[in-house]
Design a protein around this motif. Structure first.
Motif, mmCIF file in Angstrom:
data_model
loop_
_atom_site.group_PDB
_atom_site.id
_atom_site.type_symbol
_atom_site.label_atom_id
_atom_site.label_comp_id
_atom_site.label_asym_id
_atom_site.label_seq_id
_atom_site.Cartn_x
_atom_site.Cartn_y
_atom_site.Cartn_z
ATOM 1 N N GLU A 19 0.829 -1.209 0.000
ATOM 2 C CA GLU A 19 0.000 0.000 0.000
ATOM 3 C C GLU A 19 0.863 1.260 0.000
ATOM 4 O O GLU A 19 0.592 2.211 -0.747
ATOM 5 N N LYS A 20 1.915 1.257 0.829
ATOM 6 C CA LYS A 20 2.802 2.419 0.890
ATOM 7 C C LYS A 20 3.563 2.601 -0.424
ATOM 8 O O LYS A 20 3.788 3.735 -0.859
ATOM 9 N N ALA A 21 3.944 1.502 -1.041
ATOM 10 C CA ALA A 21 4.676 1.581 -2.306
ATOM 11 C C ALA A 21 3.795 2.166 -3.407
ATOM 12 O O ALA A 21 4.242 3.014 -4.183
ATOM 13 N N VAL A 22 2.548 1.736 -3.472
ATOM 14 C CA VAL A 22 1.617 2.272 -4.475
ATOM 15 C C VAL A 22 1.414 3.767 -4.240
ATOM 16 O O VAL A 22 1.480 4.568 -5.183
ATOM 17 N N LYS A 23 1.188 4.149 -2.984
ATOM 18 C CA LYS A 23 0.987 5.566 -2.655
ATOM 19 C C LYS A 23 2.239 6.371 -2.995
ATOM 20 O O LYS A 23 2.154 7.468 -3.562
ATOM 21 N N ARG A 24 3.389 5.838 -2.666
ATOM 22 C CA ARG A 24 4.659 6.533 -2.937
ATOM 23 C C ARG A 24 4.857 6.728 -4.436
ATOM 24 O O ARG A 24 5.270 7.799 -4.882
ATOM 25 N N LEU A 25 4.555 5.719 -5.225
ATOM 26 C CA LEU A 25 4.704 5.837 -6.671
ATOM 27 C C LEU A 25 3.721 6.862 -7.246
ATOM 28 O O LEU A 25 4.081 7.626 -8.148
ATOM 29 N N GLN A 26 2.513 6.896 -6.726
ATOM 30 C CA GLN A 26 1.536 7.888 -7.179
ATOM 31 C C GLN A 26 2.011 9.303 -6.828
ATOM 32 O O GLN A 26 1.934 10.212 -7.657
ATOM 33 N N ASP A 27 2.506 9.476 -5.609
ATOM 34 C CA ASP A 27 3.008 10.784 -5.181
ATOM 35 C C ASP A 27 4.219 11.203 -6.021
ATOM 36 O O ASP A 27 4.344 12.357 -6.424
ATOM 37 N N ARG A 28 5.081 10.246 -6.274
ATOM 38 C CA ARG A 28 6.290 10.520 -7.064
ATOM 39 C C ARG A 28 5.926 10.895 -8.500
ATOM 40 O O ARG A 28 6.517 11.808 -9.079
#
Length: 166
Positions: A104-113
């Motif tokens: 979940e954090k990885a998906v959110k991080r990629l979206q933010d990035r």
């Protein structure tokens, strides 16, 4: 007589308003097509792809470790006491929860990035479209993705020129 003067005044006001307005000039642009040819987009996509692969590799490593622990647990659970079995099950559940949280954090991080890296490019395109609109007297420029009827001029060549793209 008052009625005639009123009607005449309204007619004069309406005609003055119509003549005072500048003509509407419409344009449209396919921003997706523009993004395809911008070198900055390729660079951003490479960065995002590398970060996504890194996250996927970590996720695979974590999943492999969990699978190994589950296999060991299944092989030995009949020989374990209730306390050990419960502790191992809790450990497996915790590990599974950590994997889900990481994902979940990885998906959110990629979206933010993605947003962080694409925002300057979007601003650059928006600025170029605004310059083209102002320089060429466009009242409105629509993106092709949201347009149901493409009336007006295609301003993609003008924006490409503004951005120095071929």
């Amino acid at each position: 007589m008052k009625k005639t003067i009123f009607v005449l005044a309204v007619a004069l006001f309406a005609s003055a308003t119509l003549f005072a307005q500048k003509p509407v000039k419409l344009g449209h642009i396919d921003t997706q097509e523009l993004f395809k040819i911008m070198p900055e987009v390729d660079s951003v996509q490479k960065v995002l792809q590398a970060e996504q692969e890194e996250a996927e590799n970590m996720l695979k490593t974590m999943a492999t470790e969990l699978q190994q622990l589950q296999n060991e647990y299944i092989a030995k659970r009949d020989q374990m006491s209730d306390l050990i079995r419960q502790t191992k099950e809790a450990d497996l559940q915790d590990k599974n929860n950590r994997i889900q949280q990481f994902q979940e954090k990885a998906v959110k991080r990629l979206q933010d990035r993605q947003e962080e890296l694409f925002t300057p490019i979007q601003e650059k395109v928006k600025s170029a479209i605004a310059k083209v609109a102002k320089a060429n007297g466009y009242t409105y420029i629509f993106t092709a993705g949201a347009t149901l009827y493409e009336g007006g001029d295609d301003v993609l060549p003008l924006v490409k020129k503004e951005l120095g793209l071929k």
